[in-house]
Design an enzyme around this catalytic site. Sequence first.
Site, short mmCIF file in Angstrom:
data_model
loop_
_atom_site.label_atom_id
_atom_site.label_comp_id
_atom_site.label_asym_id
_atom_site.label_seq_id
_atom_site.Cartn_x
_atom_site.Cartn_y
_atom_site.Cartn_z
N LEU A 1 7.72 -28.16 -25.91
CA LEU A 1 7.43 -28.07 -24.48
C LEU A 1 8.50 -27.25 -23.77
O LEU A 1 8.20 -26.51 -22.83
CB LEU A 1 7.35 -29.47 -23.86
CG LEU A 1 6.94 -29.43 -22.39
CD1 LEU A 1 5.43 -29.26 -22.26
CD2 LEU A 1 7.39 -30.68 -21.66
N TYR A 2 9.75 -27.37 -24.22
CA TYR A 2 10.81 -26.55 -23.64
C TYR A 2 10.45 -25.07 -23.72
O TYR A 2 10.52 -24.34 -22.72
CB TYR A 2 12.13 -26.82 -24.36
CG TYR A 2 13.21 -25.83 -24.05
CD1 TYR A 2 13.76 -25.74 -22.77
CD2 TYR A 2 13.69 -24.95 -25.02
CE1 TYR A 2 14.75 -24.82 -22.46
CE2 TYR A 2 14.68 -24.03 -24.73
CZ TYR A 2 15.21 -23.97 -23.46
OH TYR A 2 16.19 -23.03 -23.17
N ALA A 3 10.06 -24.63 -24.91
CA ALA A 3 9.69 -23.22 -25.08
C ALA A 3 8.50 -22.85 -24.20
O ALA A 3 8.46 -21.77 -23.61
CB ALA A 3 9.37 -22.95 -26.55
N THR B 1 7.63 -24.15 -21.31
CA THR B 1 8.01 -24.01 -19.90
C THR B 1 8.77 -22.71 -19.66
O THR B 1 8.59 -22.07 -18.62
CB THR B 1 8.86 -25.20 -19.42
OG1 THR B 1 10.08 -25.28 -20.17
CG2 THR B 1 8.10 -26.51 -19.54
N LYS B 2 9.61 -22.31 -20.61
CA LYS B 2 10.36 -21.06 -20.41
C LYS B 2 9.43 -19.84 -20.48
O LYS B 2 9.61 -18.87 -19.74
CB LYS B 2 11.48 -20.95 -21.44
CG LYS B 2 12.51 -22.06 -21.35
CD LYS B 2 13.18 -22.12 -19.98
CE LYS B 2 14.24 -21.09 -19.81
NZ LYS B 2 14.98 -21.24 -18.53
#
Length: 333
Positions: free
Chosen positions: A151-153, A155-156
């Site tokens: 999810l981090y990737a 969002t970025k």
Amino acid sequence: MRILVTGTAGFIGFHVARRLLREGHAVTGVDGMTPYYDVTLKQARHAMLRAFGQFTCHEFMLEDMQAMERTFAQCRPELVIHLAAQAGVRHSIESPGGYISANIVGTYNVMEQVRQHRPRHFMLASTSSVYGANTDVPFVESQRCDHPLSLYAATKKATEELAHSYSHIWQVPVTAFRFFTVYGPWGRPDMALFRFTANTLAGKPIDVYNNGRMERDFTYIDDLVEAICLLCEKPPRGPGEPDPGASPVAPYRVINIGNSQPVSLMAFIEAIEKALGRPCIRNYMPMQPGDVIRTWADCTALRDLTGFCPATSVQDGVDAFVAWYRAYYGPAA
């Protein structure tokens, strides 16, 4: 210049702000001082920046649009460097809501002010994690990034797309950096180098994921800061630029900043052992969800634009981190 930097109490934001202040710029810093890791470390970074007379500090969350409006109105920035984010691949699996809020809503709030105040260049941090399931290496900015693994990737990558739409509609020059495993003094406690150093000095084991069969393009913080500062003066001009990360329809680019030299996790651990003068106790673990086997940056575009490529060796960078760690935490370290 008048420069607004978000995330100035964070690892990268602190180093960027300090470099700009040393060069004589007026820097306005914004940071939410979130408790994702030790807030006293963030406070120490901000305390160092406050020693510069031309540093102004604002502590609020990016999601606070009114505070963002007031800060932009006071600063009237000529350049905006957006480095604040909720970081961490593993934590995004455990607490996804914070990533949507900080990374997407927070970035939207920054971009709305950029749209209204029209700085000469808007620069924002992305990550090598956006390359996700790609296996063709080295990673080139022109590669499709449609399969994020965390999810981090995701969002970025979303912030890259949002920034491109703003650039296209309002002709805002935008550069999005894709960082590759940044490390060095004042680093984040959740990162491998910090954890491995702390555990080894305490006689505790370190968790080595995928049984050590991973590679990372480790990038030393001073090299990253140098690249960012050189790119400050290189805003995209618009469609038709030759670099692979340039947009065909907007004054927008994505650009890799990495060492262009993947290093095995085991070699990285050996560098830590050499710097500490003692062995690490290894606890071999399976691969973690959301992780990737290898990262490797093609930095041809960075070199063509600036004449610079990161080149600090892992041993030199690890030595510098360990020296800082021992100085900061005292003789017990």
